[in-house]
Design a protein around this motif. Structure first.
Motif, short mmCIF file in Angstrom:
data_model
loop_
_atom_site.label_atom_id
_atom_site.label_comp_id
_atom_site.label_asym_id
_atom_site.label_seq_id
_atom_site.Cartn_x
_atom_site.Cartn_y
_atom_site.Cartn_z
N GLY A 40 0.83 -1.20 0.00
CA GLY A 40 0.00 0.00 0.00
C GLY A 40 0.86 1.24 0.00
O GLY A 40 2.09 1.18 0.09
N PHE A 41 0.18 2.38 -0.10
CA PHE A 41 0.88 3.65 -0.16
C PHE A 41 1.68 3.91 1.12
O PHE A 41 2.83 4.33 1.07
CB PHE A 41 -0.14 4.77 -0.40
CG PHE A 41 0.47 6.12 -0.53
CD1 PHE A 41 1.21 6.46 -1.64
CD2 PHE A 41 0.31 7.07 0.47
CE1 PHE A 41 1.77 7.71 -1.78
CE2 PHE A 41 0.87 8.32 0.35
CZ PHE A 41 1.60 8.65 -0.78
N ALA A 42 1.08 3.61 2.25
CA ALA A 42 1.76 3.87 3.52
C ALA A 42 3.03 3.03 3.66
O ALA A 42 4.07 3.53 4.10
CB ALA A 42 0.82 3.59 4.69
N GLU A 43 2.96 1.77 3.27
CA GLU A 43 4.14 0.92 3.36
C GLU A 43 5.24 1.38 2.40
O GLU A 43 6.42 1.31 2.70
CB GLU A 43 3.79 -0.55 3.07
CG GLU A 43 3.04 -1.24 4.18
CD GLU A 43 1.55 -0.91 4.17
OE1 GLU A 43 1.04 -0.37 3.17
OE2 GLU A 43 0.90 -1.17 5.19
N THR A 44 4.82 1.87 1.23
CA THR A 44 5.78 2.34 0.25
C THR A 44 6.48 3.61 0.73
O THR A 44 7.69 3.75 0.62
CB THR A 44 5.09 2.60 -1.10
OG1 THR A 44 4.45 1.40 -1.52
CG2 THR A 44 6.09 3.05 -2.15
N VAL A 45 5.70 4.54 1.27
CA VAL A 45 6.25 5.83 1.67
C VAL A 45 6.99 5.74 3.01
O VAL A 45 8.11 6.24 3.14
CB VAL A 45 5.14 6.90 1.75
CG1 VAL A 45 5.65 8.19 2.35
CG2 VAL A 45 4.56 7.14 0.38
N LEU A 46 6.36 5.08 3.98
CA LEU A 46 6.92 5.06 5.34
C LEU A 46 7.86 3.89 5.61
O LEU A 46 8.65 3.95 6.53
CB LEU A 46 5.78 5.04 6.36
CG LEU A 46 4.84 6.23 6.32
CD1 LEU A 46 3.68 6.01 7.29
CD2 LEU A 46 5.57 7.52 6.64
N GLY A 47 7.74 2.84 4.80
CA GLY A 47 8.58 1.68 5.04
C GLY A 47 7.86 0.64 5.88
O GLY A 47 6.80 0.89 6.45
N PRO A 48 8.44 -0.53 6.00
CA PRO A 48 7.76 -1.64 6.68
C PRO A 48 7.70 -1.50 8.21
O PRO A 48 6.94 -2.20 8.85
CB PRO A 48 8.59 -2.86 6.28
CG PRO A 48 9.95 -2.31 5.99
CD PRO A 48 9.72 -0.93 5.43
N PHE A 49 8.49 -0.61 8.77
CA PHE A 49 8.54 -0.51 10.23
C PHE A 49 7.72 0.64 10.78
O PHE A 49 7.88 1.03 11.94
CB PHE A 49 9.99 -0.39 10.70
CG PHE A 49 10.84 -1.56 10.26
CD1 PHE A 49 10.59 -2.83 10.74
CD2 PHE A 49 11.85 -1.38 9.33
CE1 PHE A 49 11.36 -3.91 10.31
CE2 PHE A 49 12.62 -2.44 8.90
CZ PHE A 49 12.38 -3.72 9.39
N ALA A 50 6.85 1.23 9.97
CA ALA A 50 6.02 2.35 10.41
C ALA A 50 4.97 1.86 11.41
O ALA A 50 4.46 0.74 11.30
CB ALA A 50 5.34 3.00 9.22
N THR A 51 4.66 2.71 12.34
CA THR A 51 3.64 2.37 13.33
C THR A 51 2.25 2.56 12.74
O THR A 51 2.09 3.23 11.71
CB THR A 51 3.78 3.25 14.58
OG1 THR A 51 3.50 4.61 14.21
CG2 THR A 51 5.17 3.15 15.18
#
Length: 183
Positions: free
Chosen positions: A35-46
């Protein structure tokens, strides 16, 4: 009057096609894994970071509202911001337009000049000479059966296939152009 009806029909058909393609692309992007959040923030985002990002870009709204907002923005000329360069996408497209246009003009010119006015045996002789004289990495004058070595077979068939297809491609392009101009 008939011409106006024809033009309006073509315009409506084009608009419907563009709308359909935009729906398919929008749906395909939404159905991709991740998803967009995983792409932008990376896999370790809260989860909080992901929720804040989704709220900022309207990704927490229903898909139909997201599509409507996106379509309105695109219709207004706002293509968004590039995730890589952090610049407007419209500016990125405009910056690359001269290179794309030049490459297109050169490719069409080469296709028309080589494909229509140079016979296949002349182009073939020129290609054989250049590739055998300068050892550019492809085999000239040999053939390897496909069953023995598919990669070597491809290497021996690329040049003849390219030479023979130049004429066909240019004739097809010219026929298509003439048909479009006739309509």
């Amino acid at each position: 009057m008939r011409l106006m009806m024809w033009w309006s029909g073509r315009a409506l058909s084009s608009a419907a096609t563009l709308l359909g393609v935009s729906v398919l692309i929008f749906a395909a992007v939404r159905l991709m894994p991740g998803g967009f959040a995983e792409t932008v923030l990376g896999p370790f985002a809260t989860a909080e970071q992901k929720a804040e990002l989704a709220a900022r870009y309207g990704l927490d709204q229903p898909v139909f509202m997201q599509y409507g907002h996106w379509l309105g923005a695109v219709a207004g000329g706002d293509f968004g911001i590039s995730m890589i360069s952090r610049q407007p996408v419209g500016a990125e497209l405009l910056a690359r337009l001269p290179v794309t246009a030049e490459l297109t003009v050169l490719a069409v010119a080469a296709s028309v000049l080589l494909g229509v006015s140079v016979p296949e045996f002349v182009l073939g002789s020129l290609v054989v000479f250049v590739f055998s004289r300068y050892a550019l990495g492809l085999e000239v004058g040999s053939w390897v059966p496909l069953t023995r070595d598919p990669a070597a077979n491809l290497a021996t068939m690329i040049l003849p296939a390219a030479v023979l297809s130049v004429f066909s491609v240019s004739v097809t392009a010219r026929t298509t152009r003439d048909a479009v101009m006739g309509v």
